[in-house]
Motif scaffolding. Sequence first.
Motif, short mmCIF file in Angstrom:
data_model
loop_
_atom_site.label_atom_id
_atom_site.label_comp_id
_atom_site.label_asym_id
_atom_site.label_seq_id
_atom_site.Cartn_x
_atom_site.Cartn_y
_atom_site.Cartn_z
N LEU A 1 -0.99 5.31 -17.21
CA LEU A 1 -1.66 6.62 -17.09
C LEU A 1 -3.03 6.48 -16.44
CD1 LEU A 1 -0.63 8.23 -20.50
CD2 LEU A 1 0.10 8.97 -18.22
N ALA A 2 -3.72 5.41 -16.78
CA ALA A 2 -5.05 5.21 -16.19
C ALA A 2 -4.91 4.80 -14.72
CB ALA A 2 -5.83 4.15 -16.96
N TYR A 3 -4.01 3.89 -14.44
CA TYR A 3 -3.95 3.32 -13.10
C TYR A 3 -3.23 4.23 -12.10
CZ TYR A 3 -3.67 -0.04 -9.37
OH TYR A 3 -3.81 -0.64 -8.15
N PHE A 4 -2.05 4.71 -12.49
CA PHE A 4 -1.25 5.46 -11.53
C PHE A 4 -1.52 6.97 -11.57
CE2 PHE A 4 1.64 1.70 -12.06
CZ PHE A 4 1.49 1.22 -10.77
N GLU A 5 -2.03 7.45 -12.68
CA GLU A 5 -2.29 8.89 -12.73
C GLU A 5 -3.77 9.22 -12.73
OE1 GLU A 5 0.39 11.26 -14.97
OE2 GLU A 5 1.90 9.67 -15.00
N GLY A 6 -4.59 8.18 -12.84
CA GLY A 6 -6.03 8.40 -12.75
C GLY A 6 -6.59 9.17 -13.92
N MET B 1 -7.90 6.34 -2.78
CA MET B 1 -7.49 7.43 -1.88
C MET B 1 -6.32 8.21 -2.47
SD MET B 1 -7.58 5.37 1.78
CE MET B 1 -6.49 6.55 2.59
N ALA B 2 -5.38 7.48 -3.06
CA ALA B 2 -4.20 8.14 -3.60
C ALA B 2 -4.56 9.03 -4.78
CB ALA B 2 -3.15 7.10 -4.00
N ILE B 3 -5.42 8.52 -5.65
CA ILE B 3 -5.82 9.33 -6.81
C ILE B 3 -6.60 10.56 -6.33
CG2 ILE B 3 -7.25 9.37 -8.90
CD1 ILE B 3 -4.73 7.76 -9.34
N ASP B 4 -7.47 10.37 -5.34
CA ASP B 4 -8.19 11.52 -4.77
C ASP B 4 -7.21 12.55 -4.23
OD1 ASP B 4 -10.69 10.80 -5.33
OD2 ASP B 4 -11.32 10.39 -3.27
N HIS B 5 -6.15 12.05 -3.62
CA HIS B 5 -5.17 12.97 -3.04
C HIS B 5 -4.50 13.82 -4.12
CE1 HIS B 5 -2.17 14.31 -0.09
NE2 HIS B 5 -1.36 14.31 -1.12
N VAL B 6 -4.09 13.17 -5.21
CA VAL B 6 -3.38 13.96 -6.24
C VAL B 6 -4.33 14.75 -7.13
CG1 VAL B 6 -1.30 12.54 -6.30
CG2 VAL B 6 -3.18 11.99 -7.84
N ALA C 1 0.85 -1.20 0.00
CA ALA C 1 0.00 0.00 0.00
C ALA C 1 0.88 1.25 0.00
CB ALA C 1 -0.92 0.00 1.22
N TYR C 2 1.92 1.22 0.82
CA TYR C 2 2.83 2.37 0.87
C TYR C 2 3.49 2.59 -0.50
CZ TYR C 2 6.89 5.22 2.11
OH TYR C 2 7.85 6.20 2.14
N SER C 3 3.92 1.50 -1.13
CA SER C 3 4.55 1.60 -2.45
C SER C 3 3.60 2.22 -3.46
CB SER C 3 5.00 0.23 -2.97
OG SER C 3 5.83 -0.40 -2.02
N LEU C 4 2.34 1.78 -3.37
CA LEU C 4 1.32 2.31 -4.29
C LEU C 4 1.10 3.80 -4.03
CD1 LEU C 4 -0.85 1.73 -6.46
CD2 LEU C 4 -2.40 1.07 -4.61
N ILE D 1 1.94 6.87 -6.69
CA ILE D 1 0.91 7.77 -7.20
C ILE D 1 1.14 9.21 -6.73
CG2 ILE D 1 -1.58 8.33 -7.14
CD1 ILE D 1 -2.12 5.31 -7.15
N THR D 2 1.46 9.39 -5.43
CA THR D 2 1.58 10.77 -4.93
C THR D 2 2.99 11.33 -5.10
OG1 THR D 2 2.24 10.16 -2.68
CG2 THR D 2 -0.13 10.27 -3.11
N ARG D 3 3.99 10.47 -5.19
CA ARG D 3 5.39 10.91 -5.24
C ARG D 3 5.74 11.75 -4.02
NH1 ARG D 3 7.40 7.88 -9.45
NH2 ARG D 3 6.16 8.11 -11.32
#
Lengths: 193, 239
Positions: free
Chosen positions: A145-150, A84-89, A34-37, A41-43
């Motif tokens: 692009l779809a998965y990691f950048e939403g 959650m990560a995509i929402d964050h970015v 989860a942390y890696s994900l 995504i957020t860098r």
Amino acid sequence: MPSHEKADAQLIDLLRKRDAEGLAAAYDRYGRIAYSLFLRITRDQSASEDLVQELFIRLWNRGREFDASKGTLGVWILSIARNMAIDHVRSAQARLAGRSCSIELIDKLSMSAHSADPESIIDRARSVDAGFRNLNANEKRVLELAYFEGLSQSEIAARLKEPLGTVKSWTRSALGRMRRAIQGASAQESGNS
Amino acid sequence: MSHPEMDELYELYVLNALDRDDAFQIDAHLEDDCAHCQEGIRAALQTTAALSVLADPAEPTKDLRRRTLSSIKPPARSRPWLVAIAGLSAACAALVVFSLWSATRMQQMRDQVSVLRGERNELRSAIELLTRSDTRTVQFGQTEETPHGRVLISSTGGVVFVGMQLPALDRDKRFELWLIPAKGAPEPAGMFRPNTSGESVHISSVPAERSTMAVAVTIEPWAGSPAPTTKPFLVVPLG
Ligand SMILES: [Zn+2]
């Protein structure tokens, strides 16, 4: 992953009893991925740490709602984490066109996801990696692009300066191939056991 | 859309990577509780969740494990709260502190922190919008007891809607914000729900044309509507 680790179904049993052991075991099993994900995504290391805490608190609070017979803790954790990560970015843009599959729906459906195979996602990492390596460069790009950048299909088309139809067909084939790699792996594993 | 067509789209749907029209078709169809599609979505979640292993492996600190696990154990409860509170805006923090009075509300509080964190991110976007030179701010509402708040609108940056005393909604309903142009149809600018106190900060990055005359809010089904289906309960003229 060492085989002595508790299966998802056992972790769910503990979480349902509000046994802190269950959360510790879930963290040990899924905290790193989860942390890696989050980081991918957020860098952002500190945001990723916050998100990990938030995720596991959410898991603790929802523990009772899981069904141990489904044994799909990993699907829930990683689906919610990615959301959650995509929402964050993308907090400002996230409510734009097409973003209608809510975290609540993902929450609900991932808790009752398939029971077909008891293998956790982590145990299938190798087939996922292999599946991804077999994609061509365009398929890899659109999937990332779809998965990691939403990004949505048309956002990807704009980013890559490619026609929407082309992007759709690359995405479709990328996801189709990943689906077969992942589901094929789980079918094989349950066949062997 | 037919089932064979939808079968190919579930992964993109759960990733929120479909364009609006496709997503809405699936939303609308799911409202009918189609068992086939729910099953398809569950399978899709298995696939998409597995994709997470493609992220480059990174090692969280040991301290993060300790902090995460101690945040759910009664003796060490206060610490993550302090961390969370420090990160929240003053207004949000006041709410958190208030609620700490009541130990029985701890459970709800944890969920609220996730919500507040989201709101904090939204406030950051709002602050960014405030600093743009083309941003207009319009206040609305007559009294503290009726819906009131303000709208920040920028032709380059989008719209921020800050509302208080908003009416409560049925579970399957959300507010939809609309940009009303001088000519032509209202343009949808996103869905939102108020918190339990009737407050909401909604950010839309739909750029508002200079010709936008007003913003309006209607109550719509959860998935939203391409055009208003109810009479706006709020219209804020921008002129
Ligand atoms: Zn269906």
